[in-house]
Design a protein around this motif. Structure first.
Motif, mmCIF file in Angstrom:
data_model
loop_
_atom_site.group_PDB
_atom_site.id
_atom_site.type_symbol
_atom_site.label_atom_id
_atom_site.label_comp_id
_atom_site.label_asym_id
_atom_site.label_seq_id
_atom_site.Cartn_x
_atom_site.Cartn_y
_atom_site.Cartn_z
ATOM 1 N N ASN A 275 0.874 -1.175 0.000
ATOM 2 C CA ASN A 275 0.000 0.000 0.000
ATOM 3 C C ASN A 275 0.912 1.227 0.000
ATOM 4 O O ASN A 275 1.718 1.400 0.916
ATOM 5 C CB ASN A 275 -0.907 -0.003 1.218
ATOM 6 N N PHE A 276 0.761 2.116 -0.989
ATOM 7 C CA PHE A 276 1.819 3.100 -1.200
ATOM 8 C C PHE A 276 1.367 4.252 -2.082
ATOM 9 O O PHE A 276 0.292 4.224 -2.695
ATOM 10 C CB PHE A 276 3.013 2.424 -1.881
ATOM 11 N N ILE A 277 2.252 5.255 -2.176
ATOM 12 C CA ILE A 277 2.225 6.294 -3.191
ATOM 13 C C ILE A 277 3.465 6.085 -4.049
ATOM 14 O O ILE A 277 4.546 5.827 -3.528
ATOM 15 C CB ILE A 277 2.283 7.701 -2.584
ATOM 16 N N PHE A 278 3.318 6.194 -5.350
ATOM 17 C CA PHE A 278 4.436 6.037 -6.288
ATOM 18 C C PHE A 278 4.287 7.120 -7.342
ATOM 19 O O PHE A 278 3.221 7.260 -7.948
ATOM 20 C CB PHE A 278 4.395 4.649 -6.911
ATOM 21 N N GLN A 279 5.359 7.897 -7.569
ATOM 22 C CA GLN A 279 5.217 9.061 -8.434
ATOM 23 C C GLN A 279 6.515 9.387 -9.158
ATOM 24 O O GLN A 279 7.607 8.993 -8.742
ATOM 25 C CB GLN A 279 4.787 10.275 -7.615
ATOM 26 N N THR A 280 6.374 10.133 -10.259
ATOM 27 C CA THR A 280 7.538 10.582 -11.010
ATOM 28 C C THR A 280 7.186 11.797 -11.854
ATOM 29 O O THR A 280 6.023 11.996 -12.227
ATOM 30 C CB THR A 280 8.085 9.470 -11.931
ATOM 31 N N ASP A 281 8.193 12.597 -12.151
ATOM 32 C CA ASP A 281 8.100 13.589 -13.222
ATOM 33 C C ASP A 281 8.623 12.940 -14.492
ATOM 34 O O ASP A 281 9.572 12.143 -14.447
ATOM 35 C CB ASP A 281 8.972 14.814 -12.914
ATOM 36 N N VAL A 282 8.040 13.286 -15.621
ATOM 37 C CA VAL A 282 8.563 12.811 -16.905
ATOM 38 C C VAL A 282 8.414 13.919 -17.935
ATOM 39 O O VAL A 282 7.400 14.621 -17.976
ATOM 40 C CB VAL A 282 7.845 11.527 -17.382
ATOM 41 N N THR A 283 9.459 14.104 -18.731
ATOM 42 C CA THR A 283 9.451 15.098 -19.802
ATOM 43 C C THR A 283 9.658 14.381 -21.130
ATOM 44 O O THR A 283 10.663 13.675 -21.314
ATOM 45 C CB THR A 283 10.575 16.131 -19.609
ATOM 46 N N PHE A 284 8.705 14.541 -22.024
ATOM 47 C CA PHE A 284 8.815 13.937 -23.360
ATOM 48 C C PHE A 284 9.714 14.819 -24.224
ATOM 49 O O PHE A 284 9.477 16.019 -24.362
ATOM 50 C CB PHE A 284 7.439 13.804 -24.009
ATOM 51 N N LEU A 285 10.735 14.225 -24.833
ATOM 52 C CA LEU A 285 11.639 14.941 -25.728
ATOM 53 C C LEU A 285 11.179 14.853 -27.174
ATOM 54 O O LEU A 285 11.648 15.620 -28.020
ATOM 55 C CB LEU A 285 13.058 14.399 -25.583
ATOM 56 N N GLN A 286 10.285 13.904 -27.449
ATOM 57 C CA GLN A 286 9.606 13.811 -28.731
ATOM 58 C C GLN A 286 8.129 13.533 -28.457
ATOM 59 O O GLN A 286 7.791 12.921 -27.447
ATOM 60 C CB GLN A 286 10.172 12.677 -29.595
ATOM 61 N N ASN A 287 7.265 13.964 -29.356
ATOM 62 C CA ASN A 287 5.828 13.716 -29.202
ATOM 63 C C ASN A 287 5.480 12.334 -29.739
ATOM 64 O O ASN A 287 4.711 12.173 -30.686
ATOM 65 C CB ASN A 287 5.014 14.795 -29.911
ATOM 66 N N THR A 288 6.062 11.340 -29.107
ATOM 67 C CA THR A 288 5.836 9.962 -29.518
ATOM 68 C C THR A 288 6.081 9.056 -28.322
ATOM 69 O O THR A 288 6.752 9.436 -27.368
ATOM 70 C CB THR A 288 6.760 9.561 -30.684
ATOM 71 N N GLY A 289 5.531 7.848 -28.384
ATOM 72 C CA GLY A 289 5.761 6.881 -27.317
ATOM 73 C C GLY A 289 4.925 7.146 -26.075
ATOM 74 O O GLY A 289 4.083 8.040 -26.046
ATOM 75 N N ALA A 290 5.168 6.333 -25.053
ATOM 76 C CA ALA A 290 4.414 6.438 -23.809
ATOM 77 C C ALA A 290 5.323 6.188 -22.621
ATOM 78 O O ALA A 290 6.204 5.331 -22.662
ATOM 79 C CB ALA A 290 3.253 5.437 -23.800
ATOM 80 N N ALA A 291 5.087 6.947 -21.557
ATOM 81 C CA ALA A 291 5.814 6.808 -20.297
ATOM 82 C C ALA A 291 4.909 6.144 -19.275
ATOM 83 O O ALA A 291 3.719 6.463 -19.195
ATOM 84 C CB ALA A 291 6.262 8.175 -19.789
ATOM 85 N N SER A 292 5.481 5.226 -18.479
ATOM 86 C CA SER A 292 4.656 4.443 -17.561
ATOM 87 C C SER A 292 5.295 4.276 -16.187
ATOM 88 O O SER A 292 6.522 4.192 -16.057
ATOM 89 C CB SER A 292 4.404 3.036 -18.123
ATOM 90 N N LEU A 293 4.427 4.188 -15.184
ATOM 91 C CA LEU A 293 4.782 3.676 -13.872
ATOM 92 C C LEU A 293 4.354 2.212 -13.819
ATOM 93 O O LEU A 293 3.236 1.875 -14.212
ATOM 94 C CB LEU A 293 4.057 4.446 -12.758
ATOM 95 N N VAL A 294 5.236 1.359 -13.328
ATOM 96 C CA VAL A 294 4.940 -0.063 -13.155
ATOM 97 C C VAL A 294 4.963 -0.359 -11.666
ATOM 98 O O VAL A 294 5.889 0.068 -10.956
ATOM 99 C CB VAL A 294 5.984 -0.934 -13.883
ATOM 100 N N PHE A 295 3.960 -1.092 -11.159
ATOM 101 C CA PHE A 295 3.917 -1.350 -9.718
ATOM 102 C C PHE A 295 3.249 -2.691 -9.428
ATOM 103 O O PHE A 295 2.539 -3.234 -10.260
ATOM 104 C CB PHE A 295 3.215 -0.218 -8.970
ATOM 105 N N ARG A 296 3.561 -3.204 -8.243
ATOM 106 C CA ARG A 296 3.134 -4.554 -7.854
ATOM 107 C C ARG A 296 3.518 -5.568 -8.932
ATOM 108 O O ARG A 296 2.748 -6.458 -9.278
ATOM 109 C CB ARG A 296 1.634 -4.592 -7.547
ATOM 110 N N SER A 297 4.721 -5.425 -9.411
ATOM 111 C CA SER A 297 5.225 -6.239 -10.518
ATOM 112 C C SER A 297 6.064 -7.399 -10.004
ATOM 113 O O SER A 297 6.666 -7.325 -8.935
ATOM 114 C CB SER A 297 6.072 -5.352 -11.439
#
Length: 205
Positions: free
Chosen positions: A63-85
């Motif tokens: 049971n948690f909080i999980f967070q990040t900042d992410v900056t896209f350098l190109q307008n393509t692809g997807a950024a993800s948080l993975v948890f309980r993996s």
């Protein structure tokens, strides 16, 4: 009110003193150095044309909080948080929340099992920088982008072919995922929720 108190409590103690130019408390990172690299501005990742590329860690949570900042350098692809993996790229089991840098649509799903929400489009950020946050308590998962609630649901009531039984994934590892994008992650932190915080979360509807 209760929600304000909850948000206030979540915002504390989520950072620690930086040990490198990538601020994180994830431990023992495991990734492809051809895709991921710690640079002066954070954790750089270029997976354009390479599909799914995971970063795994030894850090785990229930049971948690999980967070990040992410900056896209190109307008393509997807950024993800993975948890309980389970940290197994060949037979991955766990949850993923993402943001598509092109369509600006967000998604929450159990890997290779079920989408837990319909894709939701968010407002594009002028600087291509986004703040992703997950709050997970037992079977309840909340997903925020730039402080806006994107999803707030209980896994076992949403996933397909499931009639309410408690089949959610209880715990596991934290990680990141870059799908076909070029981006920089920074300030990637998790914090376990205390027993005092859990009843507050369970009361939120």
């Amino acid at each position: 009110d209760r929600v304000e108190k909850m948000e206030t409590s979540f915002s504390t103690e989520l950072t620690k003193k930086a040990e490198s130019s990538y601020n994180t408390n994830l431990q023992d990172l495991n990734y492809d150095p051809n895709v991921w690299e710690v640079r002066e501005d954070g954790l750089y990742s270029n997976a354009v044309g390479k599909g799914d590329n995971f970063l795994f860690s030894a850090s785990t949570g229930e049971n948690f909080i999980f967070q990040t900042d992410v900056t896209f350098l190109q307008n393509t692809g997807a950024a993800s948080l993975v948890f309980r993996s389970n940290n197994d790229p060949e037979n991955l089991n766990g949850y993923v929340v993402n943001l598509d840098g092109n369509s600006h649509k967000a998604r929450l799903w159990r890997w290779a099992e079920a989408n837990l929400i319909n894709d939701k489009e968010i407002l594009a950020s002028p600087d291509n920088k986004y703040f992703l946050k997950v709050v997970a308590t037992n079977g309840w998962i909340s997903y925020y982008i730039n402080g806006i609630l994107i999803a707030n649901l209980s896994d076992y009531t949403i996933q397909r072919d499931d009639f309410g039984q408690t089949t959610y994934i209880k715990d596991g590892h934290f990680g990141l995922l870059n799908w076909n994008g070029e981006m920089v992650f920074q300030n990637t932190f998790y914090r376990e929720l205390t027993n005092e915080e859990l009843p507050l979360l369970n009361d939120v509807t």
